[in-house]
Design a protein around this motif. Sequence first.
Motif, PDB file in Angstrom:
ATOM      1  N   THR A   1       9.732  -1.906 -10.672  1.00  0.00           N
ATOM      2  CA  THR A   1       8.962  -0.995  -9.822  1.00  0.00           C
ATOM      3  C   THR A   1       7.494  -0.985 -10.218  1.00  0.00           C
ATOM      4  O   THR A   1       6.597  -0.922  -9.361  1.00  0.00           O
ATOM      5  CB  THR A   1       9.550   0.420  -9.927  1.00  0.00           C
TER       6      THR A   1
ATOM      7  N   ARG B   1       5.858  -4.575  -9.277  1.00  0.00           N
ATOM      8  CA  ARG B   1       5.663  -4.891  -7.868  1.00  0.00           C
ATOM      9  C   ARG B   1       4.393  -4.262  -7.305  1.00  0.00           C
ATOM     10  O   ARG B   1       3.968  -4.610  -6.197  1.00  0.00           O
ATOM     11  CB  ARG B   1       6.870  -4.450  -7.053  1.00  0.00           C
ATOM     12  N   GLU B   2       3.778  -3.365  -8.054  1.00  0.00           N
ATOM     13  CA  GLU B   2       2.505  -2.794  -7.626  1.00  0.00           C
ATOM     14  C   GLU B   2       1.327  -3.561  -8.204  1.00  0.00           C
ATOM     15  O   GLU B   2       0.176  -3.206  -7.953  1.00  0.00           O
ATOM     16  CB  GLU B   2       2.427  -1.325  -8.062  1.00  0.00           C
ATOM     17  N   THR B   3       1.604  -4.588  -8.982  1.00  0.00           N
ATOM     18  CA  THR B   3       0.540  -5.391  -9.578  1.00  0.00           C
ATOM     19  C   THR B   3       0.351  -6.685  -8.785  1.00  0.00           C
ATOM     20  O   THR B   3       1.047  -6.958  -7.804  1.00  0.00           O
ATOM     21  CB  THR B   3       0.870  -5.706 -11.046  1.00  0.00           C
TER      22      THR B   3
ATOM     23  N   ASN C   1       3.219  -9.277  -7.807  1.00  0.00           N
ATOM     24  CA  ASN C   1       4.086  -9.189  -6.636  1.00  0.00           C
ATOM     25  C   ASN C   1       3.745 -10.256  -5.601  1.00  0.00           C
ATOM     26  O   ASN C   1       4.555 -10.581  -4.739  1.00  0.00           O
ATOM     27  CB  ASN C   1       3.984  -7.800  -6.009  1.00  0.00           C
TER      28      ASN C   1
ATOM     29  N   LYS D   1       6.814   6.200  -3.212  1.00  0.00           N
ATOM     30  CA  LYS D   1       6.312   5.732  -1.938  1.00  0.00           C
ATOM     31  C   LYS D   1       7.444   5.720  -0.929  1.00  0.00           C
ATOM     32  O   LYS D   1       8.626   5.637  -1.297  1.00  0.00           O
ATOM     33  CB  LYS D   1       5.711   4.329  -2.074  1.00  0.00           C
TER      34      LYS D   1
ATOM     35  N   GLY E   1      11.445   0.559  -6.457  1.00  0.00           N
ATOM     36  CA  GLY E   1      10.850  -0.041  -5.280  1.00  0.00           C
ATOM     37  C   GLY E   1      11.763  -1.035  -4.603  1.00  0.00           C
ATOM     38  O   GLY E   1      12.696  -1.566  -5.202  1.00  0.00           O
TER      39      GLY E   1
ATOM     40  N   GLU F   1       6.802  -2.130   1.863  1.00  0.00           N
ATOM     41  CA  GLU F   1       5.675  -2.981   2.209  1.00  0.00           C
ATOM     42  C   GLU F   1       5.381  -2.976   3.707  1.00  0.00           C
ATOM     43  O   GLU F   1       4.665  -3.833   4.212  1.00  0.00           O
ATOM     44  CB  GLU F   1       5.937  -4.411   1.731  1.00  0.00           C
TER      45      GLU F   1
END
Length: 1481
Positions: free
Chosen positions: A1046, A1049-1051, A1054, A1231, A1301, A1306
């Motif tokens: 999680t 995947r925000e970096t 991803n 999110k 996530g 997305e």
Amino acid sequence: MLRARPETLMLLGALLTGPLDPAGNQDALSLPWEVQRYDGWFNNLRHHERGAVGCRLQRRVPANYADGVYQALQEPQLPNPRRLSDAATRGIAGLPSLHNRTVLGVFFGYHLLSDVVSVETPGCPAEFLNIRIPPGDPVFDPDQRGDVVLPFQRSRWDPKTGRSPSNPRDLTNQVTGWLDGSAIYGSSHSWSDALRSFSGGQLASGPDPAFPRDSQKPRPIQLVPPSPLSAPQNIAVYEWLPSFLRNTPPEYTGYRPFLDPSISPEFVVASEQFFSTMVPPGVYMRNASCHFRKVLNKGFQSSQALRVCNNYWIRENPNLNSTQEVNELLLGMASQISELEDRIVVEDLRDYWPGPGKFSRTDYVASSIQRGRDMGLPSYSQALLAFGLDIPRNWSDLNPNVDPQVLEATAALYNQDLSQLELLPGGLLESHGDPGPLFSAIVLDQFVRLRDGDRYWFENTRNGLFSKKEIEEIRNTTLRDVLVAVINVDPGALQPNVFVWHRGAPCPQPKQLTTNGLPPCAPLTVLDFFEGSSPGFAITIIALCCLPLVSLLLSGVVAYFQGRERKKLQKKGKESVKKEAAKDGVPAMEWPGPKESSSPIIIQLLPDRCLQVLNRRLTVLRVVQLQPLQQVNLILSSNRGCRTLLLKIPKEYDLVLLFSSEEERGAFVQQLRDFCVRWALGLHVAEMSEKELFRKAVTKQQRERILEIFFRHLFAQVLDINQANAGTLPLDSCQKVREALTCELSRAEFAESLGLKPQDTFVEAMFSLADKDGNGYLSFREFLDILVVFMKGSPEDKSRLMFTMYDLDENGFLSKDEFFTMMRSFIEISNNCLSKAQLAEVVESMFRESGFQDKEELTWEDFHFMLRDHDSELRFTQLCVKGGGGGGECIRDIFKQNISCRVSFITRTPGERSHPQGLGPPASGVPELGGPGLKKRFGKKAAVSVPRLYTEALQEKMQRGLLAQRLQQYKRFVENYRRHIVCVAVFSAISVGVFADRAYYYGFASPPSGIAQTTLVGIILSRGTAASVSFMFSYILLTMCRNLITFLRETFLNRYVPFDAAVDFHRWIAMAAVVLAILHSAGHVVNVYIFSVSPLSLLACIFPNVFVNDGSVLGKVSPGTHRAGVLLLLVLAIMYVFASHHFRRRSFRGFWLTHHLYILLYALLIIHGSYALIQLPTFHIYFLVPAIIYGGDKLVSLSRKKVEISVVKAELLPSGVTHLQFQRPQGFEYKSGQWVRIACLALGTTEYHPFTLTSAPHEDTLSLHIRAVGPWTTRLREIYSAPRGNGYAGYPKLYLDGPFGEGHQEWHKFEVSVLVGGGIGVTPFASILKDLVFKSSLGSQMLCKKIYFIWVTRTQRQFEWLADIIREVEENDHQDLVSVHIYITQLAEKFDLRTTMLYICERHFQKVLNRSLFTGLRSITHFGRPPFEPFFNSLQEVHPQVRKIGVFSCGPPGMTKNVEKACQLVNRQDRAHFMHHYENF
């Protein structure tokens, strides 16, 4: 040599080393001399290792290897050893020694040889110089197979040698190289202690006091005091050696410390081979009075001597069970003359010498030749030159006493090249009567070096061991003196020199022994180490293969009990519906027809002239409505207990009943009589045999075949289909067709053909309309008349038919109540999706819209005017008939071509909300049947124009061929899944690389151990897969680090790593790992088989920590690693079966518990590799880093799991959905589209279940919508269903883990996104929709400009909570961001009569009230399944400038697969690219 029993050697050692004076024992602690070490070390104070155990042999002649380093010379450079043995050493046995040497001298010579040298121990890693047997060999290959090979393993060598031509391979001596009795007493202190009694300096005795302990086993015995060693030294050098060489060694001049006494390989071969020529085929036994005794032989009665080939190393010899018999053997050898000292070797050694491993026999001479090549011995000429002897000029100069034919045969094998003649056959050929010059020089040189280089030699006065007087006494001691003193034999029974027998000596032998009169040698047998193990081996493999089946059976049992629990919970949450069974119900068994089993039923005779059939669960199976004055035929069986009856009712299939007894049948017959009398029904009773009764019965099967023909001909006439295309008919077609066309359908059969229930209002109205004669049945003509209207009639005909159907009072008008009834009958097919109030509102709205609000009754013209905007729907409205029996599929195929499916498309109209537009089929050519009055009233032509799909030509598009489309599809697939492809490729490359590295290393590049040569395929397979499995099972942990995923995947990672596919990647790795684990097991199966048939000497090299080459045939291996491997397979089988999709849906708890076996899995992996049989443990190298990361991730989750969260609101929604609203933990950020894991301890379990958050990130609380589909969710719904008196504080607490996530979050990265939710899979989109509207209301800048939400549901009532969310979204969506399309799949196709009116009502509601009749939303409602491909194509028209469209689906696998397929088909075009992200549940 003739080690008939080990105790013979022990006794001889005791004789040679024991004190002559029985009272001469003294305490070892008071000895003034230095004690010699058992292992031979430190004899030479300058070179401590000389003569020690493990010391290398000292060459007297340079080595002669093929490569100059270690590779032995073999064929074709040198002759075949077996051929050479036959050519050089075969001959007639029975020739006496030329100088009367005795067999005891031969035996003593072999004893001395084993005392100073031992090179038979196989070397490690194992290397083989196997001896190929020539085809047709009479002993080893009598069947002329040509594939017989005698195994020969190379001897142990010094690992420091064999590295260069200047440092060739040298063998090592495994015993001490001194004349110290090590052949009897061993070369270590531990061996000596094992045989000592530690009492009075005596050896420990066994059951027989005259034998040492464990004498039945070849156990070595250690010396006690060092002083007795002097006797064998004197006897060996000064008595035996002169008799053997007929040459006295030079005078002893003292100890020479710089002389190397090490044994030479030339001496080993020279002495062994010359001794072998003197061995007789048998050995005499006699007593002290010169009586030569008979010996017992197995299967041969008795013989005059012991046959050498049959008595070598026999541990339980019946002729040697006492010391007296051993004494007789020694006395017999002292009197027996040995074989002639020449080249001939008796067959006992040449053909029947005990073989290695699984071969019971081998060729001693051929093995010795091969041993010489293993040692790298020089040629005969090189050895002569090295010892300063003359080299023969030709073959005839070798020995004039040798048969010329023998020389010719030998020369032919060496291609007439005398320089190639090897040392061993050359030395044998030159000998006759005495050892030849070369052998004599080698043996004499060795013994002189042993004497002069031994610091503990008895004649060395400088060592202080003996005085000159004692030395003189030792010099005067002979072996005869030892024998006389120890075995108490009369001195007259032995000659003075027991190594030579002279004429006049006591006890001459009866005759020179030959093979005649001796038992034949036991033939060669090849032992099969696997013999008898095949069944066990096969059972073991089958058992391993059955582990998944056992796990599958276990999972089936668990799933069964879980299913029972689920059913109990589901029943517990429902109100029990009680079905009253009539008191007069009669139990019986119904016979359904031939080849089918009877089933229990209950028959009821109801008051309204109904006969009702129920099953044991009181479910109605059949209802027969009897008409007044109807004739009922009852046929009773007259045999076989009179328990059967046949009830024949006109126009119905027969009912055959079987009762338990005749009395029960009689009671039912009486009830039926009373029933018929009461309702004025005719009853005719007849009797016949039971067999005839069964034959006459028309069962349900037969009725279905009749109805099949009925429907075939019905549709053949309606659709003008050729009779041949209506399907095949039975052979007796005329009779069957006639019977079918005369049959009539009951109401139940009519309802079944429509796929409805007999009690539905629609069925009653339709049936009453079609039943013109009112007899309660439909004839072929009646069904045909109504079917023609629906299949070929105009819209006016169909509307008139519906008008007539629901004109219940037949007054020519349709009242509001009758209109309401009509609509209600259509609503029934959708499970009453509208309430009565909603339906009343629809009726009033339709009347009002048509201007009939003041009318209470409608004429047909008024009714048709109400449907004026839906002529196209009415034109293509048909009656969907399922058909009867097995012909339903055929019937559907017949008229399927006449049904056109309507699909909705989205058009792009500026300034307007997107709305559906119909694409109707082409106009039919059927003439309109309506009158001119109707056209005049409508004021326009009744013809229907086809709606057109809005398109706009933005650019000219080139039509692509099939190959180009496939290529474009492939390119789009790669573009869509490039991250997945790269990650899978990288991971696969690493796995393959690890496999290849380990496989190549252990197969070709590892330090020599012999394992690759033994089982190349098995070691490559097992080692390569072991490395890959270790890598996969280690890094599979990273796919379950949810918190880390999680975060990552925000970096930026991803963009390169598909973190959303972690679960799929987890499954992929697991499947690949289990395949490799199976291959790993297969490799071990190969290894186990090969190792089980391999000799112990080889296994001791491969597994030195497990096997010890102690001379036994088989060894024992520790079962620990095997048990760990089997347990690993069992754990894997359980985990994989319980993790399967099929089982996981049925028992998540079973999956949860068994998947926690991963802890045991990793423990077993560590244990499995810790035994280090082949390599040191390496699993930790792969496991350490992923384990640390996974452990850290679990600690993060555990820190959250400890916090209790209060439930604020719990609401039970329809369709088993539970809405939980709970407090949002402090600092909990997430999110839209993310999911969490929750646990509830109130359920009695700590298992966590994943659910998607349906709340939006801006809301203060968290919410979940959980559907009760399993035991856990059902019990969760149950505990939150109870009312709470003190508010939310009474609700059970939850434990939360997350958020995590997934790909749905997305959605905001695409300008246009399509959300497809099916069933409970709509939960992530609820959060997304609310989040989108909230952000748009705040004016947030977002890339996403449009969202299309497709909701696929069986009925809108299943998820009414989502309708509330969509309604909220519609109210707040002021910028037209969301377009919702709802597909209700429960309803039939749109142009079926049953849904036409619903469709008309829905479109009317949309037009008038701008909301759906079914959902109350402004969203568009469709009937049937969504057409994804046309829908996506229309999106390309609506958004031509958008190059990438995100598609996010969540729901059943079937739906997501359809979405994926549609995306692939659309992506073939060179237009917008649809990128699909999906999640299944």
